[in-house]
Design a protein around this motif. Structure first.
Motif, PDB file in Angstrom:
ATOM      1  N   ARG A  43     -12.197  -4.703  -4.206  1.00 27.71           N
ATOM      2  CA  ARG A  43     -11.354  -4.608  -3.023  1.00 27.71           C
ATOM      3  C   ARG A  43     -11.337  -5.918  -2.240  1.00 27.71           C
ATOM      4  O   ARG A  43     -12.143  -6.807  -2.471  1.00 27.71           O
ATOM      5  CB  ARG A  43     -11.833  -3.447  -2.134  1.00 27.71           C
ATOM      6  N   ARG A  44     -10.361  -5.985  -1.304  1.00 23.49           N
ATOM      7  CA  ARG A  44     -10.192  -7.152  -0.429  1.00 23.49           C
ATOM      8  C   ARG A  44      -9.893  -8.423  -1.217  1.00 23.49           C
ATOM      9  O   ARG A  44     -10.267  -9.521  -0.819  1.00 23.49           O
ATOM     10  CB  ARG A  44     -11.417  -7.351   0.476  1.00 23.49           C
ATOM     11  N   ARG A  45      -9.184  -8.262  -2.333  1.00 19.57           N
ATOM     12  CA  ARG A  45      -8.773  -9.414  -3.144  1.00 19.57           C
ATOM     13  C   ARG A  45      -7.264  -9.395  -3.422  1.00 19.57           C
ATOM     14  O   ARG A  45      -6.790 -10.100  -4.301  1.00 19.57           O
ATOM     15  CB  ARG A  45      -9.551  -9.429  -4.465  1.00 19.57           C
ATOM     16  N   GLY A  46      -6.540  -8.575  -2.696  1.00 18.43           N
ATOM     17  CA  GLY A  46      -5.091  -8.521  -2.859  1.00 18.43           C
ATOM     18  C   GLY A  46      -4.605  -7.595  -3.951  1.00 18.43           C
ATOM     19  O   GLY A  46      -3.394  -7.516  -4.214  1.00 18.43           O
ATOM     20  N   HIS A  47      -5.530  -6.853  -4.589  1.00 25.53           N
ATOM     21  CA  HIS A  47      -5.098  -5.992  -5.691  1.00 25.53           C
ATOM     22  C   HIS A  47      -4.298  -4.785  -5.203  1.00 25.53           C
ATOM     23  O   HIS A  47      -3.426  -4.293  -5.934  1.00 25.53           O
ATOM     24  CB  HIS A  47      -6.314  -5.523  -6.485  1.00 25.53           C
ATOM     25  N   GLY A  48      -4.591  -4.302  -3.997  1.00 22.60           N
ATOM     26  CA  GLY A  48      -3.815  -3.185  -3.462  1.00 22.60           C
ATOM     27  C   GLY A  48      -2.367  -3.575  -3.245  1.00 22.60           C
ATOM     28  O   GLY A  48      -1.440  -2.820  -3.591  1.00 22.60           O
ATOM     29  N   ARG A  49      -2.152  -4.748  -2.669  1.00 24.16           N
ATOM     30  CA  ARG A  49      -0.784  -5.236  -2.474  1.00 24.16           C
ATOM     31  C   ARG A  49      -0.096  -5.423  -3.821  1.00 24.16           C
ATOM     32  O   ARG A  49       1.067  -5.040  -3.990  1.00 24.16           O
ATOM     33  CB  ARG A  49      -0.801  -6.550  -1.704  1.00 24.16           C
ATOM     34  N   ALA A  50      -0.816  -5.986  -4.794  1.00 24.08           N
ATOM     35  CA  ALA A  50      -0.224  -6.257  -6.104  1.00 24.08           C
ATOM     36  C   ALA A  50       0.226  -4.981  -6.799  1.00 24.08           C
ATOM     37  O   ALA A  50       1.364  -4.889  -7.305  1.00 24.08           O
ATOM     38  CB  ALA A  50      -1.218  -7.013  -6.975  1.00 24.08           C
ATOM     39  N   ILE A  51      -0.638  -3.966  -6.840  1.00 23.15           N
ATOM     40  CA  ILE A  51      -0.269  -2.741  -7.546  1.00 23.15           C
ATOM     41  C   ILE A  51       0.819  -1.990  -6.789  1.00 23.15           C
ATOM     42  O   ILE A  51       1.656  -1.311  -7.393  1.00 23.15           O
ATOM     43  CB  ILE A  51      -1.513  -1.835  -7.779  1.00 23.15           C
ATOM     44  N   THR A  52       0.868  -2.138  -5.456  1.00 20.35           N
ATOM     45  CA  THR A  52       1.923  -1.497  -4.678  1.00 20.35           C
ATOM     46  C   THR A  52       3.274  -2.158  -4.950  1.00 20.35           C
ATOM     47  O   THR A  52       4.299  -1.474  -5.066  1.00 20.35           O
ATOM     48  CB  THR A  52       1.579  -1.545  -3.179  1.00 20.35           C
ATOM     49  N   LEU A  53       3.289  -3.493  -5.062  1.00 24.48           N
ATOM     50  CA  LEU A  53       4.528  -4.175  -5.439  1.00 24.48           C
ATOM     51  C   LEU A  53       4.979  -3.738  -6.833  1.00 24.48           C
ATOM     52  O   LEU A  53       6.169  -3.511  -7.070  1.00 24.48           O
ATOM     53  CB  LEU A  53       4.325  -5.693  -5.402  1.00 24.48           C
ATOM     54  N   GLY A  59      -6.703   0.400   6.828  1.00 24.59           N
ATOM     55  CA  GLY A  59      -6.684  -0.532   5.716  1.00 24.59           C
ATOM     56  C   GLY A  59      -5.589  -0.193   4.718  1.00 24.59           C
ATOM     57  O   GLY A  59      -4.897  -1.089   4.202  1.00 24.59           O
ATOM     58  N   ALA A  60      -5.420   1.094   4.440  1.00 25.87           N
ATOM     59  CA  ALA A  60      -4.368   1.525   3.521  1.00 25.87           C
ATOM     60  C   ALA A  60      -2.991   1.254   4.121  1.00 25.87           C
ATOM     61  O   ALA A  60      -2.081   0.780   3.435  1.00 25.87           O
ATOM     62  CB  ALA A  60      -4.526   2.999   3.192  1.00 25.87           C
ATOM     63  N   VAL A  61      -2.840   1.572   5.414  1.00 30.49           N
ATOM     64  CA  VAL A  61      -1.554   1.315   6.078  1.00 30.49           C
ATOM     65  C   VAL A  61      -1.210  -0.167   5.994  1.00 30.49           C
ATOM     66  O   VAL A  61      -0.074  -0.545   5.664  1.00 30.49           O
ATOM     67  CB  VAL A  61      -1.607   1.781   7.542  1.00 30.49           C
ATOM     68  N   ASP A  62      -2.183  -1.033   6.261  1.00 35.34           N
ATOM     69  CA  ASP A  62      -1.946  -2.472   6.216  1.00 35.34           C
ATOM     70  C   ASP A  62      -1.616  -2.951   4.803  1.00 35.34           C
ATOM     71  O   ASP A  62      -0.800  -3.867   4.620  1.00 35.34           O
ATOM     72  CB  ASP A  62      -3.165  -3.227   6.742  1.00 35.34           C
ATOM     73  N   THR A  63      -2.254  -2.347   3.807  1.00 34.80           N
ATOM     74  CA  THR A  63      -1.969  -2.734   2.418  1.00 34.80           C
ATOM     75  C   THR A  63      -0.516  -2.451   2.078  1.00 34.80           C
ATOM     76  O   THR A  63       0.183  -3.307   1.510  1.00 34.80           O
ATOM     77  CB  THR A  63      -2.895  -1.979   1.449  1.00 34.80           C
ATOM     78  N   ALA A 122       1.975  -2.087   4.159  1.00 35.40           N
ATOM     79  CA  ALA A 122       2.822  -2.960   4.969  1.00 35.40           C
ATOM     80  C   ALA A 122       2.899  -4.362   4.375  1.00 35.40           C
ATOM     81  O   ALA A 122       3.955  -5.007   4.399  1.00 35.40           O
ATOM     82  CB  ALA A 122       2.305  -3.006   6.404  1.00 35.40           C
ATOM     83  N   SER A 123       1.784  -4.839   3.807  1.00 37.34           N
ATOM     84  CA  SER A 123       1.777  -6.178   3.217  1.00 37.34           C
ATOM     85  C   SER A 123       2.671  -6.260   1.983  1.00 37.34           C
ATOM     86  O   SER A 123       3.079  -7.356   1.582  1.00 37.34           O
ATOM     87  CB  SER A 123       0.342  -6.579   2.843  1.00 37.34           C
ATOM     88  N   ALA A 124       2.978  -5.107   1.378  1.00 37.80           N
ATOM     89  CA  ALA A 124       3.859  -5.060   0.215  1.00 37.80           C
ATOM     90  C   ALA A 124       5.301  -4.724   0.609  1.00 37.80           C
ATOM     91  O   ALA A 124       6.103  -4.337  -0.248  1.00 37.80           O
ATOM     92  CB  ALA A 124       3.346  -4.038  -0.794  1.00 37.80           C
ATOM     93  N   GLY A 125       5.606  -4.874   1.887  1.00 34.18           N
ATOM     94  CA  GLY A 125       6.981  -4.696   2.337  1.00 34.18           C
ATOM     95  C   GLY A 125       7.359  -3.298   2.738  1.00 34.18           C
ATOM     96  O   GLY A 125       8.543  -3.009   2.950  1.00 34.18           O
ATOM     97  N   PHE A 126       6.383  -2.403   2.875  1.00 30.85           N
ATOM     98  CA  PHE A 126       6.673  -1.047   3.330  1.00 30.85           C
ATOM     99  C   PHE A 126       6.718  -1.014   4.857  1.00 30.85           C
ATOM    100  O   PHE A 126       5.877  -1.626   5.520  1.00 30.85           O
ATOM    101  CB  PHE A 126       5.610  -0.070   2.823  1.00 30.85           C
ATOM    102  N   ARG A 127       7.700  -0.303   5.385  1.00 25.90           N
ATOM    103  CA  ARG A 127       7.882  -0.196   6.830  1.00 25.90           C
ATOM    104  C   ARG A 127       7.298   1.117   7.330  1.00 25.90           C
ATOM    105  O   ARG A 127       7.563   2.191   6.779  1.00 25.90           O
ATOM    106  CB  ARG A 127       9.379  -0.267   7.163  1.00 25.90           C
ATOM    107  N   ARG A 128       6.490   1.016   8.386  1.00 32.56           N
ATOM    108  CA  ARG A 128       5.907   2.223   8.978  1.00 32.56           C
ATOM    109  C   ARG A 128       6.990   3.095   9.599  1.00 32.56           C
ATOM    110  O   ARG A 128       7.902   2.601  10.255  1.00 32.56           O
ATOM    111  CB  ARG A 128       4.893   1.850  10.070  1.00 32.56           C
TER     112      ARG A 128
END
Length: 288
Positions: free
Chosen positions: A231-241, A265-269, A271-277
């Motif tokens: 975790r905390r290495r950008g993998h959440g954003r990557a798999i979400t993209l 943390g999940a919400v921010d992940t 959002a970092s992949a372009g998802f709008r709250r």
């Protein structure tokens, strides 16, 4: 005609699945999605049928619910039935009725669209505001950026590895290859895709399953997780993209996900992949 509550058999689930697909549209509030049933199918066809409830009038399904655990009912209604008072009151009565109550005794929760009249009926009946959830949406009109990591589509040969990442992503998870096989054998998996992300050393570090509701309709991420050791290495954003890109390939108009608001943390992940709250949606809860 009176409204009828039913628990369909396996061979009768097609009506509920078809209704859920039809009810997904852009601009709809976060609601029960066909992918939620597809993910539940990991427990098998019989268990999925046993967990589904439908409310119908004159043979037309007006609402579908999923017992996502013994004390949580997730449900939605046909868009034109959101404010149907007879339906809302009948559903509220059926949740806790002495003869055929959908929910058991004890503390229970109901998840329903925020614009459904059922929300107000439950509040008036003494149901409290429960856990808040944050829905997020990403438009898929334009191509999705490359995730920057190696992505593999999971088939039977990768099911064991994908299951291991699931267990490492969620504390207490018992998800195994047999669950993946059951899920993949379900009718909804034809419009789904399961992905693994690998790091530079080839290790499986994150996974996601995405579910289409058909071309031109919103698709769903359920579930998404990152291995606890990576975790905390950008993998959440990557798999979400990668998930958003897969849904776009499947013809989805947008990608949806919903996560507990208590997990920033999940919400921010997402959002970092372009998802709008989108506006929070709380459960309704009550001690029965």
């Amino acid at each position: 005609m009176a409204i009828v509550l039913s628990s369909p058999e396996v061979d009768e689930l097609g009506g509920a699945l078809g209704a859920l697909r039809e009810w997904q549209y852009e601009g709809a509030p976060m609601q029960l999605h066909p992918g939620d049933l597809g993910w539940f199918w990991r427990f098998g066809a019989a268990a999925t049928a046993a967990a589904v409830r439908t409310w119908s009038r004159d043979g037309r399904i007006l609402a579908v619910g999923l017992l996502d655990g013994p004390d949580l009912l997730r449900l939605t209604t046909a868009p034109d039935a959101r404010q149907d008072e007879e339906l809302a009151r009948r559903m509220a009565a059926d949740l806790t009725g002495p003869e055929r109550g959908v929910l058991p005794q004890g503390k229970v929760s109901v998840e329903a669209p925020r614009d459904a009249l059922l929300q107000e009926v439950l509040r008036a009946d003494g149901w409290d505001t429960g856990e808040p959830w944050t829905p997020l949406r990403r438009d898929l009109t334009e191509p999705v950026p490359d995730p920057g990591v190696r992505i593999e589509v999971v088939g039977p040969e990768l099911a064991t590895e994908r299951a291991a990442v699931q267990r490492a992503a969620f504390d207490g998870s018992t998800y195994g290859e047999e669950r993946w096989q059951a899920m993949a054998a379900g009718p909804l998996y034809a419009g789904a895709r399961c992905l693994l992300a690998r790091d530079a050393r080839g290790r499986a570090v994150a996974m996601v399953t995405v579910w289409s509701a058909g071309p031109g309709r919103p698709g769903l991420l359920e579930p998404m997780g990152v291995h606890r050791d990576h975790r905390r290495r950008g993998h959440g954003r990557a798999i979400t993209l990668a998930a958003a890109a897969a849904l776009r390939e499947l013809g989805a108009s947008s990608a949806l996900v919903c996560t507990p608001s208590a997990n920033p943390g999940a919400v921010d992940t997402y959002a970092s992949a372009g998802f709008r709250r989108m506006p929070e949606v709380p459960d309704r809860c009550r001690e029965l």
